[in-house]
Design an enzyme around this catalytic site. Structure first.
Site, short mmCIF file in Angstrom:
data_model
loop_
_atom_site.label_atom_id
_atom_site.label_comp_id
_atom_site.label_asym_id
_atom_site.label_seq_id
_atom_site.Cartn_x
_atom_site.Cartn_y
_atom_site.Cartn_z
CD GLU A 1 -1.92 17.61 26.98
OE1 GLU A 1 -2.33 18.18 25.95
OE2 GLU A 1 -2.32 16.49 27.35
CG HIS B 1 -6.59 20.73 25.63
ND1 HIS B 1 -6.35 20.57 24.29
CD2 HIS B 1 -5.68 21.63 26.07
CE1 HIS B 1 -5.32 21.33 23.93
NE2 HIS B 1 -4.90 21.99 25.01
CG ASP C 1 -6.15 21.86 19.42
OD1 ASP C 1 -5.61 22.02 20.53
OD2 ASP C 1 -7.22 21.22 19.25
CG ASN D 1 -8.43 24.14 23.81
OD1 ASN D 1 -8.20 25.34 23.95
ND2 ASN D 1 -7.49 23.27 23.48
CB ILE D 2 -15.28 24.79 22.90
CG1 ILE D 2 -15.35 24.96 24.43
CG2 ILE D 2 -16.63 24.30 22.37
CD1 ILE D 2 -15.97 26.21 24.87
P1 13P Z 1 -13.85 18.95 23.21
O1 13P Z 1 -13.82 17.65 22.48
O2 13P Z 1 -14.37 18.80 24.60
O3 13P Z 1 -14.60 20.00 22.47
O4 13P Z 1 -12.34 19.46 23.38
C1 13P Z 1 -11.69 20.13 22.32
C2 13P Z 1 -10.24 20.31 22.56
O5 13P Z 1 -9.72 20.14 23.64
C3 13P Z 1 -9.44 20.73 21.41
O6 13P Z 1 -8.09 20.76 21.70
O1 G3H Z 2 -8.56 17.88 20.65
C1 G3H Z 2 -8.81 17.65 19.48
C2 G3H Z 2 -9.77 18.45 18.71
O2 G3H Z 2 -11.08 18.19 19.08
C3 G3H Z 2 -9.52 18.28 17.23
O3 G3H Z 2 -10.15 17.17 16.69
O4 G3H Z 2 -8.35 16.04 15.35
O5 G3H Z 2 -10.76 15.63 14.86
O6 G3H Z 2 -9.70 17.84 14.32
P1 G3H Z 2 -9.70 16.64 15.22
ZN ZN Z 3 -7.39 19.26 23.06
#
Ligand code: 13P
Ligand code: G3H
Ligand code: ZN
Length: 288
Positions: A119, A194, A67, A237-238
């Site tokens: 993206e 996202h 990600d 994405n969640i």
């Molecule tokens: P949220 O913060 O809404 O869960 O989005 C997660 C995300 O986009 C990870 O790439």
């Molecule tokens: O979009 C980002 C994700 O929510 C990942 O978050 O960088 O804290 O792991 P993180």
């Molecule tokens: Zn994201």
């Protein structure tokens, strides 16, 4: 990526197990994704080994995805480590530099049979330790980006926001008009959403009733987000909703059992709440 999948961020065994079990019990394929922060926290070998262990326990396909890959090097590292797909996030670069970087990652990834998400436009909120600001995807750039990079899927910015503090008011606007336009231009390119946590108020209420303090966190309803599936969105994405659910479970357990100090008990409670939230989302988004 022609069939729709939810993608969940993971940072540890508990999340991987909870999400995998939920998907398996409902019989749907899912994506487990790791951010740079997740890789730093867990270590790449642990992530790959845990995902492979998860796969060996279930019948449903589990895809491992990077990600928000920030540069070619992290994408290469994950491709070489056995990830199924990577995201190269060049969204804060000028268009031509984003294209050049995404193309470079695609060329390397495709040689190894790995898919790439790019993206265009920028998604607001907190993501991978940096703060983004909203810049809707410009449909006029999409065809050029898709043709020149040969990217396999495209994350678009249509008003969703990363993190739990997404909006100042309820019922925020989602620009389905932009999404529809993009989908018409590149109907065969899977689109990615996202920042698609709904910021579940029930989980926040449990956190706050058990010593937590989360105020002013708002999201978009799951039903409204699911409408994007009509316009080419194949990956949603969640992360934040699962963090909230896990925290709610752990806090509730510890408050109710102040003398308990076996981590398996409170982590187990967190895991159970994550599993329940994932199952509910699968039912809504996959319609099973
Ligand atoms: P949220 O913060 O809404 O869960 O989005 C997660 C995300 O986009 C990870 O790439
Ligand atoms: O979009 C980002 C994700 O929510 C990942 O978050 O960088 O804290 O792991 P993180
Ligand atoms: Zn994201």
């Amino acid at each position: 990526m022609n069939e729709f999948k939810l993608a969940f961020n993971v940072n540890n065994l508990e999340f991987i197990k909870a999400i995998t079990e939920a998907a398996d019990e409902l019989g749907v394929p899912i994506i487990l994704q790791a951010s740079k922060g997740a890789i730093r926290y867990m270590g790449l070998p642990y992530i790959v080994a845990l995902i492979n262990s998860a796969r060996s326990q279930v019948k449903v396909p589990i895809t491992l995805h990077l990600d928000h890959g920030a540069n070619f090097e992290i994408c290469k590292e994950c491709i070489d480590a056995g990830f199924d797909s990577v995201m190269i996030d060049g969204s804060d670069l000028p268009l031509n530099e984003n294209i050049a970087l995404t193309k470079k990652v695609c060329e390397y990834a495709h040689l190894k049979g790995v898919k790439v998400e790019g993206e265009l436009g920028a998604i607001d909120g907190i993501e991978d330790e940096k703060s983004g600001s909203l810049n809707y995807t410009d449909p006029a750039e999409v065809l050029k980006f898709a043709n020149e990079t040969r990217v396999d899927s495209l994350a678009v910015s249509i008003g969703t926001v990363h993190g739990a503090f997404k909006y100042k008011t309820e019922n925020p606007e989602l620009r389905l008009d932009i999404l529809k336009k993009i989908n018409e231009l590149v109907p065969d390119l899977p689109l990615v959403l996202h920042g698609a946590s709904s910021v579940l108020q029930n989980e926040i209420a449990i956190i706050n009733a058990n010593g937590g303090e989360i105020k002013g966190a708002l999201g978009i309803s799951e039903e409204k987000l699911a409408e994007t599936k009509k316009f080419g969105v194949k990956k949603i994405n969640i992360d934040s909703d699962l963090r909230l659910a896990f925290t709610a479970g752990v806090r509730e357990y510890i408050s109710a059992n102040p003398s308990e100090f076996d981590p398996r008990k409170y982590l187990g409670a967190g895991m159970a709440r994550v599993k329940a939230v994932v199952k509910n989302k699968i039912k809504i988004f996959y319609g099973v």
